[in-house]
Design a protein around this motif. Structure first.
Motif, PDB file in Angstrom:
ATOM      1  N   SER A  66      32.408  41.142  50.359  1.00 21.77           N
ATOM      2  CA  SER A  66      31.865  40.122  49.478  1.00 21.77           C
ATOM      3  C   SER A  66      30.394  39.815  49.678  1.00 21.77           C
ATOM      4  O   SER A  66      29.864  38.942  49.006  1.00 21.77           O
ATOM      5  CB  SER A  66      32.693  38.856  49.633  1.00 21.77           C
ATOM      6  N   GLU A 100      39.650  38.949  43.033  1.00 15.74           N
ATOM      7  CA  GLU A 100      40.297  39.783  44.048  1.00 15.74           C
ATOM      8  C   GLU A 100      41.461  39.018  44.680  1.00 15.74           C
ATOM      9  O   GLU A 100      41.327  37.832  45.002  1.00 15.74           O
ATOM     10  CB  GLU A 100      39.299  40.182  45.148  1.00 15.74           C
ATOM     11  N   ARG A 102      43.771  37.283  47.179  1.00 15.57           N
ATOM     12  CA  ARG A 102      43.439  36.626  48.448  1.00 15.57           C
ATOM     13  C   ARG A 102      43.871  37.467  49.647  1.00 15.57           C
ATOM     14  O   ARG A 102      43.118  37.640  50.604  1.00 15.57           O
ATOM     15  CB  ARG A 102      44.108  35.244  48.483  1.00 15.57           C
ATOM     16  N   ASP A 103      45.095  37.999  49.618  1.00 17.67           N
ATOM     17  CA  ASP A 103      45.594  38.761  50.763  1.00 17.67           C
ATOM     18  C   ASP A 103      44.794  40.039  50.981  1.00 17.67           C
ATOM     19  O   ASP A 103      44.551  40.434  52.119  1.00 17.67           O
ATOM     20  CB  ASP A 103      47.079  39.087  50.594  1.00 17.67           C
ATOM     21  N   MET A 105      41.635  40.453  50.220  1.00 18.15           N
ATOM     22  CA  MET A 105      40.338  40.040  50.764  1.00 18.15           C
ATOM     23  C   MET A 105      40.458  39.630  52.230  1.00 18.15           C
ATOM     24  O   MET A 105      39.591  39.950  53.042  1.00 18.15           O
ATOM     25  CB  MET A 105      39.765  38.898  49.934  1.00 18.15           C
ATOM     26  N   LEU A 106      41.542  38.954  52.577  1.00 20.93           N
ATOM     27  CA  LEU A 106      41.767  38.580  53.979  1.00 20.93           C
ATOM     28  C   LEU A 106      41.855  39.818  54.867  1.00 20.93           C
ATOM     29  O   LEU A 106      41.209  39.890  55.917  1.00 20.93           O
ATOM     30  CB  LEU A 106      43.066  37.778  54.111  1.00 20.93           C
ATOM     31  N   TRP A 168      37.307  31.829  57.932  1.00 21.45           N
ATOM     32  CA  TRP A 168      38.395  31.861  56.947  1.00 21.45           C
ATOM     33  C   TRP A 168      39.427  32.925  57.309  1.00 21.45           C
ATOM     34  O   TRP A 168      40.635  32.667  57.293  1.00 21.45           O
ATOM     35  CB  TRP A 168      37.789  32.114  55.566  1.00 21.45           C
ATOM     36  N   GLY A 173      43.122  32.305  56.128  1.00 19.44           N
ATOM     37  CA  GLY A 173      42.947  31.733  54.802  1.00 19.44           C
ATOM     38  C   GLY A 173      43.716  30.448  54.596  1.00 19.44           C
ATOM     39  O   GLY A 173      44.181  30.174  53.500  1.00 19.44           O
ATOM     40  N   PRO A 176      41.074  27.247  51.167  1.00 28.70           N
ATOM     41  CA  PRO A 176      40.299  28.146  50.295  1.00 28.70           C
ATOM     42  C   PRO A 176      38.977  28.561  50.942  1.00 28.70           C
ATOM     43  O   PRO A 176      38.332  27.759  51.638  1.00 28.70           O
ATOM     44  CB  PRO A 176      40.045  27.296  49.045  1.00 28.70           C
ATOM     45  N   LEU A 177      38.586  29.803  50.711  1.00 28.36           N
ATOM     46  CA  LEU A 177      37.326  30.315  51.247  1.00 28.36           C
ATOM     47  C   LEU A 177      36.158  29.424  50.839  1.00 28.36           C
ATOM     48  O   LEU A 177      35.240  29.198  51.623  1.00 28.36           O
ATOM     49  CB  LEU A 177      37.099  31.756  50.769  1.00 28.36           C
TER      50      LEU A 177
END
Length: 194
Positions: A66, A100, A102-103, A105-106, A168, A173, A176-177
């Motif tokens: 990101s 994207e 969330r999972d 991106m995590l 985060w 997470g 929220p980020l």
């Protein structure tokens, strides 16, 4: 602004499919053991197609990270607003537009910060992001390209962003980020007073 054509949509869909399948494999069997051939097979593409979208397996994680959002935030700075205030507002606006999962991106964030092969590449990516943000700001502020204060500001803003992203991911997470980013940027905006 024109919407993407059919070809661009298909390319974006293929890129997303490759990345989603790779992340699923990384989660199941680890980053190092997962091969490009396995990723391509899971995504239903050939290895040569994989390499049309990603130069290496590492690029799949780091290049889709990101950090480019910071550059986009710098480009969106409103006129007459202090750079840190503008960056803080703009990065939150950019994040609100991201779709994207969330999972995904995590997992990508955790990999980028913890996998030895990815950490070095992430640092190169961070430096490139700092330079890009500084470039946008020097042009916008009418400053010299090598301006130390602008470069320092860009490094601090990108550093605050990275700290928020890592916090985060470390906390799975839990919130929220945007909460982490707002807090980190607010701390920077307040002058880093501990």
């Amino acid at each position: 602004m024109t919407s993407p054509g059919l070809r661009e949509k298909k390319k974006a869909r293929t890129r997303r499919t490759i990345r989603e399948n790779a992340l699923r494999l990384f989660a199941a069997q680890g980053f190092d053991p997962t091969t490009v051939d396995q990723i391509a097979d899971a995504a239903g593409v050939s290895p040569s197609t994989f390499f049309r979208y990603f130069a290496t397996k590492e690029h799949l994680v780091v290049d889709d990270a990101s950090d480019p959002w910071m550059v986009e935030a710098a480009e969106r700075l409103p006129e007459g607003v202090a750079p840190i205030t503008g960056i803080r507002t703009a990065i939150l606006a950019v994040m609100a537009e991201v779709d994207e999962p969330r999972d995904d991106m995590l997992l990508a964030t955790r990999l980028a910060f913890t996998e030895p092969a990815l950490r070095a590449q992430r640092m190169n990516h961070v430096f490139a992001t700092q330079e890009a943000v500084a470039g946008v700001l020097t042009a916008r502020l009418g400053r010299d390209p090598g301006d130390l204060e602008v470069a320092t500001f860009a490094a601090a803003a990108v550093g605050a962003w990275g700290s928020a992203l890592w916090a985060w991911a470390r906390e799975e997470g839990r919130r929220p980020l945007a909460d982490y980013v707002d807090r980190a940027m607010g701390f920077l905006e307040a002058g880093l007073e501990l």
